[in-house]
Design an enzyme around this catalytic site. Structure first.
Site, PDB file in Angstrom:
ATOM      1  N   ASP A 193      29.665  20.419  19.716  1.00 32.69           N
ATOM      2  CA  ASP A 193      29.592  21.439  18.658  1.00 32.69           C
ATOM      3  C   ASP A 193      29.104  22.755  19.256  1.00 32.69           C
ATOM      4  O   ASP A 193      28.295  22.765  20.187  1.00 32.69           O
ATOM      5  CB  ASP A 193      28.616  20.997  17.555  1.00 32.69           C
ATOM      6  CG  ASP A 193      29.289  20.083  16.541  1.00 32.69           C
ATOM      7  OD1 ASP A 193      30.451  19.703  16.758  1.00 32.69           O
ATOM      8  OD2 ASP A 193      28.635  19.756  15.527  1.00 32.69           O
ATOM      9  N   ASP A 195      27.170  24.977  17.968  1.00 31.80           N
ATOM     10  CA  ASP A 195      25.847  25.476  17.546  1.00 31.80           C
ATOM     11  C   ASP A 195      24.694  24.605  18.039  1.00 31.80           C
ATOM     12  O   ASP A 195      23.553  24.820  17.652  1.00 31.80           O
ATOM     13  CB  ASP A 195      25.808  25.601  16.017  1.00 31.80           C
ATOM     14  CG  ASP A 195      26.244  24.344  15.328  1.00 31.80           C
ATOM     15  OD1 ASP A 195      26.239  23.277  15.959  1.00 31.80           O
ATOM     16  OD2 ASP A 195      26.618  24.419  14.145  1.00 31.80           O
ATOM     17  N   TRP A 255      34.953  19.216   6.316  1.00 30.90           N
ATOM     18  CA  TRP A 255      33.707  18.733   6.888  1.00 30.90           C
ATOM     19  C   TRP A 255      33.484  17.235   6.644  1.00 30.90           C
ATOM     20  O   TRP A 255      33.600  16.773   5.516  1.00 30.90           O
ATOM     21  CB  TRP A 255      32.539  19.543   6.315  1.00 30.90           C
ATOM     22  CG  TRP A 255      31.218  19.197   6.933  1.00 30.90           C
ATOM     23  CD1 TRP A 255      30.624  19.778   8.009  1.00 30.90           C
ATOM     24  CD2 TRP A 255      30.351  18.141   6.508  1.00 30.90           C
ATOM     25  NE1 TRP A 255      29.447  19.154   8.294  1.00 30.90           N
ATOM     26  CE2 TRP A 255      29.249  18.147   7.381  1.00 30.90           C
ATOM     27  CE3 TRP A 255      30.402  17.191   5.487  1.00 30.90           C
ATOM     28  CZ2 TRP A 255      28.190  17.254   7.264  1.00 30.90           C
ATOM     29  CZ3 TRP A 255      29.350  16.287   5.380  1.00 30.90           C
ATOM     30  CH2 TRP A 255      28.254  16.337   6.251  1.00 30.90           C
ATOM     31  N   GLU A 258      34.939  12.521  10.501  1.00 30.10           N
ATOM     32  CA  GLU A 258      35.688  12.316  11.752  1.00 30.10           C
ATOM     33  C   GLU A 258      34.839  11.688  12.851  1.00 30.10           C
ATOM     34  O   GLU A 258      35.347  10.903  13.666  1.00 30.10           O
ATOM     35  CB  GLU A 258      36.305  13.651  12.216  1.00 30.10           C
ATOM     36  CG  GLU A 258      35.431  14.585  13.047  1.00 30.10           C
ATOM     37  CD  GLU A 258      34.224  15.158  12.314  1.00 30.10           C
ATOM     38  OE1 GLU A 258      34.173  15.089  11.070  1.00 30.10           O
ATOM     39  OE2 GLU A 258      33.309  15.674  12.992  1.00 30.10           O
ATOM     40  N   ASP A 259      33.532  11.997  12.851  1.00 31.11           N
ATOM     41  CA  ASP A 259      32.663  11.411  13.876  1.00 31.11           C
ATOM     42  C   ASP A 259      32.380   9.933  13.582  1.00 31.11           C
ATOM     43  O   ASP A 259      32.293   9.114  14.504  1.00 31.11           O
ATOM     44  CB  ASP A 259      31.357  12.232  14.027  1.00 31.11           C
ATOM     45  CG  ASP A 259      30.744  12.621  12.687  1.00 31.11           C
ATOM     46  OD1 ASP A 259      31.285  12.227  11.627  1.00 31.11           O
ATOM     47  OD2 ASP A 259      29.714  13.327  12.685  1.00 31.11           O
ATOM     48  N   MET A 285      19.619  23.527  16.854  1.00 33.34           N
ATOM     49  CA  MET A 285      20.844  23.950  16.187  1.00 33.34           C
ATOM     50  C   MET A 285      20.639  25.366  15.668  1.00 33.34           C
ATOM     51  O   MET A 285      19.687  25.637  14.946  1.00 33.34           O
ATOM     52  CB  MET A 285      21.233  23.027  15.032  1.00 33.34           C
ATOM     53  CG  MET A 285      22.637  23.351  14.516  1.00 33.34           C
ATOM     54  SD  MET A 285      23.262  22.218  13.265  1.00 33.34           S
ATOM     55  CE  MET A 285      22.996  23.201  11.815  1.00 33.34           C
ATOM     56  N   HIS A 288      23.013  27.901  10.435  1.00 42.10           N
ATOM     57  CA  HIS A 288      24.234  28.429   9.802  1.00 42.10           C
ATOM     58  C   HIS A 288      24.425  27.796   8.437  1.00 42.10           C
ATOM     59  O   HIS A 288      23.883  26.717   8.157  1.00 42.10           O
ATOM     60  CB  HIS A 288      25.463  28.147  10.668  1.00 42.10           C
ATOM     61  CG  HIS A 288      25.774  26.674  10.789  1.00 42.10           C
ATOM     62  ND1 HIS A 288      26.513  25.983   9.870  1.00 42.10           N
ATOM     63  CD2 HIS A 288      25.416  25.758  11.733  1.00 42.10           C
ATOM     64  CE1 HIS A 288      26.617  24.716  10.243  1.00 42.10           C
ATOM     65  NE2 HIS A 288      25.945  24.550  11.362  1.00 42.10           N
ATOM     66  N   ARG A 290      27.380  26.429   5.547  1.00 47.04           N
ATOM     67  CA  ARG A 290      28.700  25.799   5.649  1.00 47.04           C
ATOM     68  C   ARG A 290      29.753  26.896   5.737  1.00 47.04           C
ATOM     69  O   ARG A 290      29.727  27.876   4.988  1.00 47.04           O
ATOM     70  CB  ARG A 290      28.900  24.911   4.406  1.00 47.04           C
ATOM     71  CG  ARG A 290      30.226  24.224   4.287  1.00 47.04           C
ATOM     72  CD  ARG A 290      30.367  22.885   5.035  1.00 47.04           C
ATOM     73  NE  ARG A 290      29.187  22.112   5.337  1.00 47.04           N
ATOM     74  CZ  ARG A 290      28.633  21.214   4.508  1.00 47.04           C
ATOM     75  NH1 ARG A 290      29.114  21.015   3.310  1.00 47.04           N
ATOM     76  NH2 ARG A 290      27.582  20.530   4.884  1.00 47.04           N
TER      77      ARG A 290
HETATM   78  N1  UDP Z   1      33.260  24.829  13.543  1.00 47.04           N
HETATM   79  C1  UDP Z   1      33.658  26.146  13.816  1.00 47.04           C
HETATM   80  N2  UDP Z   1      34.053  26.962  12.806  1.00 47.04           N
HETATM   81  C2  UDP Z   1      34.106  26.531  11.516  1.00 47.04           C
HETATM   82  C3  UDP Z   1      33.710  25.217  11.248  1.00 47.04           C
HETATM   83  C4  UDP Z   1      33.259  24.393  12.266  1.00 47.04           C
HETATM   84  O1  UDP Z   1      33.637  26.587  14.963  1.00 47.04           O
HETATM   85  O2  UDP Z   1      34.487  27.319  10.654  1.00 47.04           O
HETATM   86  C5  UDP Z   1      32.937  23.910  14.655  1.00 47.04           C
HETATM   87  C6  UDP Z   1      31.678  24.281  15.404  1.00 47.04           C
HETATM   88  O3  UDP Z   1      31.787  23.856  16.738  1.00 47.04           O
HETATM   89  C7  UDP Z   1      30.647  23.474  14.659  1.00 47.04           C
HETATM   90  C8  UDP Z   1      31.393  22.160  14.439  1.00 47.04           C
HETATM   91  O4  UDP Z   1      32.720  22.596  14.175  1.00 47.04           O
HETATM   92  O5  UDP Z   1      29.475  23.296  15.404  1.00 47.04           O
HETATM   93  C9  UDP Z   1      30.851  21.284  13.317  1.00 47.04           C
HETATM   94  O6  UDP Z   1      30.743  22.000  12.083  1.00 47.04           O
HETATM   95  P1  UDP Z   1      29.315  22.270  11.398  1.00 47.04           P
HETATM   96  O7  UDP Z   1      28.454  22.987  12.374  1.00 47.04           O
HETATM   97  O8  UDP Z   1      29.532  22.932  10.082  1.00 47.04           O
HETATM   98  O9  UDP Z   1      28.765  20.777  11.157  1.00 47.04           O
HETATM   99  P2  UDP Z   1      27.231  20.316  10.999  1.00 47.04           P
HETATM  100  O10 UDP Z   1      26.337  21.489  11.196  1.00 47.04           O
HETATM  101  O11 UDP Z   1      27.117  19.738   9.655  1.00 47.04           O
HETATM  102  O12 UDP Z   1      27.039  19.276  12.058  1.00 47.04           O
HETATM  103 MN    MN Z   2      26.354  22.857  12.806  1.00 47.72          MN
END
Ligand code: UDP
Ligand code: MN
Length: 344
Positions: A193, A195, A255, A258-259, A285, A288, A290
């Site tokens: 990911d 972030d 969202w 998939e994992d 992290m 951010h 959604r």
């Molecule tokens: N992501 C992105 N742009 C988006 C949505 C998701 O780049 O508009 C990628 C990014 O790498 C992100 C990952 O998909 O870290 C997982 O999404 P998110 O961070 O929303 O999931 P969570 O924080 O719930 O694990």
């Molecule tokens: Mn995230």
């Protein structure tokens, strides 16, 4: 008459002689040329997959090399002497891409190899991405030096989803795997990911005999595993392990899910998920909300109940996309793909 006939005989003979000489040299040229061609086809090609291990290099009875060929490097040590352990991470809003580039001069088109030893593994880092430029910058800033301290041969691939259809993280990661293998026979893949920034370089970005989950804790969850069986955020699988499960499903748009689907695939293959100790598998992290275009996938539970039935035909072997561009930027390979949109 007599003198003329002798002269003309000599001329005729030397004509034949010249002709013979000419055909012999043509013949010699042809054999030599085709020999070279055959030799060059049969010669082993220097593929990028050739890997010289330290223990193999020191064996054999060859005479010391007196030529100017560079001396082969030994294998990097089991534990890198460059590791620093837990780090305080900084996320300065003034950070610029140029700063990160000049701090990582050893990186060429996203790829790095230690100069003084041969890495124990070659690793492709795959980052699914859309509109998270700041997060990407922070991650590159921390990840490049982190991977260099681990003495890895690595390359970073960012896989961008073109357009504004619903995001599909898993499909982008399948694409990253397929595209990265066109460059090099990477042994290990890290699905990462954008972030999540690793806090401790003892969290090794290498693959193991079993799939690995590297995010045991993150600041946003009080450094606790999100839930039992969580297999998201950052995971490591060998080229073979990922192929064996047919990669991720391509069917998760939006969202979530998939994992967990990948975990089910791994378990169906009787593989076991490994995790590093909690005190090193820690991440920050970057905060951010959604993203728009990545709303909760309301079909995820239904899809998850189908994994057993569909995994063989939904995955790497059915991943259809169009590569719009592959840009070899200084710090990463930027793959932009049209991945289509959800069917429903
Ligand atoms: N992501 C992105 N742009 C988006 C949505 C998701 O780049 O508009 C990628 C990014 O790498 C992100 C990952 O998909 O870290 C997982 O999404 P998110 O961070 O929303 O999931 P969570 O924080 O719930 O694990
Ligand atoms: Mn995230």
């Amino acid at each position: 008459m007599g003198i003329f006939s002798t002269v003309s005989k000599v001329v005729r003979r030397s004509k034949y002689f010249l002709l013979l000489l000419l055909s012999l040299s043509v013949l010699a040229w042809i054999t030599n040329f085709s020999g070279e061609t055959v030799k060059s086809i049969l010669a082993p090609r220097a593929t990028t997959q050739t890997f010289i291990r330290g223990d193999e290099m020191n064996s054999g009875t060859a005479e010391p090399d007196q030529s100017n060929t560079p001396i082969e490097k030994g294998e990097c040590p089991q534990v890198s002497p460059l590791l620093k352990g837990a780090m305080n991470l900084s996320f300065a809003s003034s950070l610029k891409l140029k700063d990160v580039e000049s701090a990582n001069k050893g990186v060429t088109e996203g790829e790095y190899e230690p100069s003084d030893c041969t890495s124990r593994q070659s690793v492709a880092i795959l980052i699914p991405h859309r509109s998270r430029e700041k997060h990407l910058l922070y991650l590159l800033h921390h990840l490049h030096p982190f991977l260099q301290r681990q003495q890895l041969h690595y390359a970073i691939y960012v896989i961008q989803q073109a357009g504004d259809a619903t995001f599909n993280r898993a499909k982008l990661l399948n694409i990253g795997y397929l595209e990265a293998l066109k460059d090099y026979g990477w042994e290990c893949f890290i699905f990462h990911d954008v972030d999540l920034v690793p806090e401790n370089d003892h969290n090794l970005y290498v693959c193991d005999k079993q799939p690995k989950h590297l995010v045991v804790g993150r600041n946003s969850t009080g450094y606790k595993l999100r839930y039992k069986g969580y297999f998201g955020g950052v995971t490591a699988m060998t080229r073979e392990q990922f192929l064996q499960v047919n990669g991720f499903s391509n069917s998760y748009w939006g969202w979530g899910g998939e994992d967990d689907d990948l975990r089910v695939r791994v378990e169906l293959q009787k593989m076991k998920i490994l995790r590093p100790p909690a005190d090193v598998a820690r991440y920050t992290m970057v905060f951010h909300n959604r993203d728009s275009g990545n709303q909760i996938n309301k079909y995820r539970m239904g899809l998850l109940s189908q994994t057993l039935q569909v995994w063989k035909k939904d995955g790497l072997n059915s991943c259809s996309y169009k590569t719009l561009s592959v840009e070899r930027l200084p710090l990463y390979v930027n793959v932009t793909a049209d991945i289509g949109k959800p069917q429903v």
